[in-house]
Scaffold this active site. Structure first.
Site, PDB file in Angstrom:
ATOM      1  N   ASP A  91       4.039  -3.995  -5.774  1.00  0.00           N
ATOM      2  CA  ASP A  91       4.649  -5.257  -5.323  1.00  0.00           C
ATOM      3  C   ASP A  91       6.168  -5.126  -5.319  1.00  0.00           C
ATOM      4  OD1 ASP A  91       2.268  -6.514  -4.978  1.00  0.00           O
ATOM      5  OD2 ASP A  91       2.420  -7.848  -6.727  1.00  0.00           O
ATOM      6  N   GLU A 151       0.837  -1.211   0.000  1.00  0.00           N
ATOM      7  CA  GLU A 151       0.000   0.000   0.000  1.00  0.00           C
ATOM      8  C   GLU A 151       0.873   1.263   0.000  1.00  0.00           C
ATOM      9  OE1 GLU A 151      -3.209  -0.023  -0.514  1.00  0.00           O
ATOM     10  OE2 GLU A 151      -3.214  -2.206  -0.499  1.00  0.00           O
TER      11      GLU A 151
HETATM   12 ZN   LIG Z   1      -2.472  -2.759  -4.803  1.00  0.00          ZN
END
Ligand SMILES: [Zn+2]
Length: 416
Positions: free
Chosen positions: A359, A278
């Site tokens: 990621d 996030e």
């Molecule tokens: Zn995401």
């Protein structure tokens, strides 16, 4: 006129056929892999869970076919039965042509259409989700949610619609620029106010309690320069066992919210990885980028409405009298999906790119991709995700890459 109505009917047909075909392709792909857990997912899901996930995907596919056919029939009836211009003339005759009355017309049509879709929403929650053990919503919560939704639309949406109609009256041919600016402003304001004023109407939020997990997450925030003031936990378990984490607001108003279900399902290192993901969205400025994208889309939309409102054939095709912006606003909102649907692979391509970037950021922040891989596996397992969607289906409907794609990218990360 008939020619134009015919084109719209063909476009409606093309879209529903494409969607049914995509559902069919996806179902075939799932059936093809149904015999046993495919080699690459052996570590991610056991045989029993995989079988259940397959059944869940197929059941959802059947349900969305019913939804698609119902939605298409509803649109056809609403567009071609003449009920919209009939109701419009009734409003003008009885309530006049003030901005409030005309916005009331738009609002009324919107409410009527969402009421028509209510039974299917109920079946989805209390039959489909219930059958697979996801539903935790009570009847009372579900109905209260609908009432709150309508009241919010009444308090925010109705005055905003009225304002847009008034702007058309005030500002003449450049109204669409002014309307765009006002709607953008309200949208930004809502992004700041929603976490404070709107989300608490539906859920309870509490700061993550003191302890190891909180220390660890705050330390991650410090390390990455995110400086989270607080991390909020939302009682997602009030409605569903599905789990999630999300990010609201922007700039100083940013907030990270973790579902309580997520905290129950994941270990500390995995939650840290989810938070790092996030933070990755924040660091890579994905929210301002999405905002710019939606601002351009909105400007284009208002420009098109302004143009259509000057075209007599557009009004006549659906039986409306000319002279007011309101039918153009209504028809545009009903018809725009016929065009935007075809662009969804492009928007999803962008959002999938953002997911890869977040990621990648998370892997680097933690110096290993492993905790995120293990978090994603658990989330796919708990949410009974379809591990083998058809590529074309995922292009049209998936905003996130699949588990396998994300794992592959995370494993390929190299650290200096
Ligand atoms: Zn995401």
């Amino acid at each position: 006129m008939l020619f134009f109505a015919g084109i719209i009917a063909v476009l409606i047909g093309l879209k529903v056929i494409a969607q049914l075909w995509l559902e069919h392709l996806n179902q075939q792909e799932v059936m093809r892999n149904a015999a046993g857990v495919p080699e690459s997912f052996r570590e991610a899901m056991d045989e029993g869970t995989y079988k259940k996930a397959t059944e869940y995907t197929l059941a959802k596919g059947r349900f969305s076919r019913v939804e698609l056919i119902f939605g298409t029939l509803l649109l056809l009836v609403v567009l071609f039965s003449g009920c919209l211009p009939f109701f419009y003339r009734w409003v003008v005759a009885h309530l006049g042509t003030s901005a409030w009355a005309l916005a009331g017309y738009l609002f009324g049509v919107g409410i009527a259409m969402s009421l028509a879709e209510l039974p299917l929403g109920w079946v989805e929650q209390f039959r489909l989700e219930e059958r697979f053990g996801f539903n935790t919503t009570t009847q009372k919560t579900w109905w209260l949610d609908r009432v709150k939704g309508i009241l919010l639309a009444l308090v925010i949406g109705y005055p905003l619609l009225t304002l847009v109609i008034k702007i058309v009256e005030w500002s003449g041919r450049w109204w669409w620029l002014w309307a765009w600016a006002v709607v953008m402003f309200v949208q930004l304001l809502l992004m700041v106010l929603a976490p404070i004023l709107i989300l608490p109407l539906f859920n309870k939020f509490s700061p993550l309690p003191e302890g190891n997990l909180r220390q660890r997450l705050l330390a991650l925030g410090e390390r990455t320069g995110f400086h989270a003031k607080s991390i909020q936990v939302m009682d997602g378990s009030k409605r569903s066992r599905h789990s999630n984490a999300f990010f609201t607001g922007f700039g100083k108003f940013r907030k990270i919210i973790l579902f309580d279900t997520l905290i129950q399902q994941l270990g500390e290192a995995e939650l840290e990885a989810v938070l790092a993901h996030e933070i990755g969205h924040y660091k890579k400025r994905h929210i301002p980028k999405m905002l710019v994208g939606s601002a351009i889309g909105l400007l284009l939309m208002f420009f098109l409405i302004a143009w259509l409102a000057t075209e007599e054939w557009f009004y006549r095709a659906f039986g409306f009298p000319t002279g007011s912006i309101v039918p153009a606003l209504l028809l545009f909102s009903l018809l725009s999906g016929l065009f935007t649907f075809w662009f969804s692979p492009v928007t999803h391509l962008i959002s999938r790119r953002f997911e890869y970037q977040a990621d990648d950021y998370a892997g680097r922040a933690m110096q290993t991709g492993q905790p995120l891989v293990s978090a994603l596996r658990k989330l796919n397992e708990k949410n009974l995700s379809n591990l083998t969607p058809h590529p074309l289906y995922s292009a049209f409907y998936y905003s996130h890459p699949t588990l396998l794609e994300r794992e592959r990218a995370l494993r390929n990360l190299s650290f200096p």
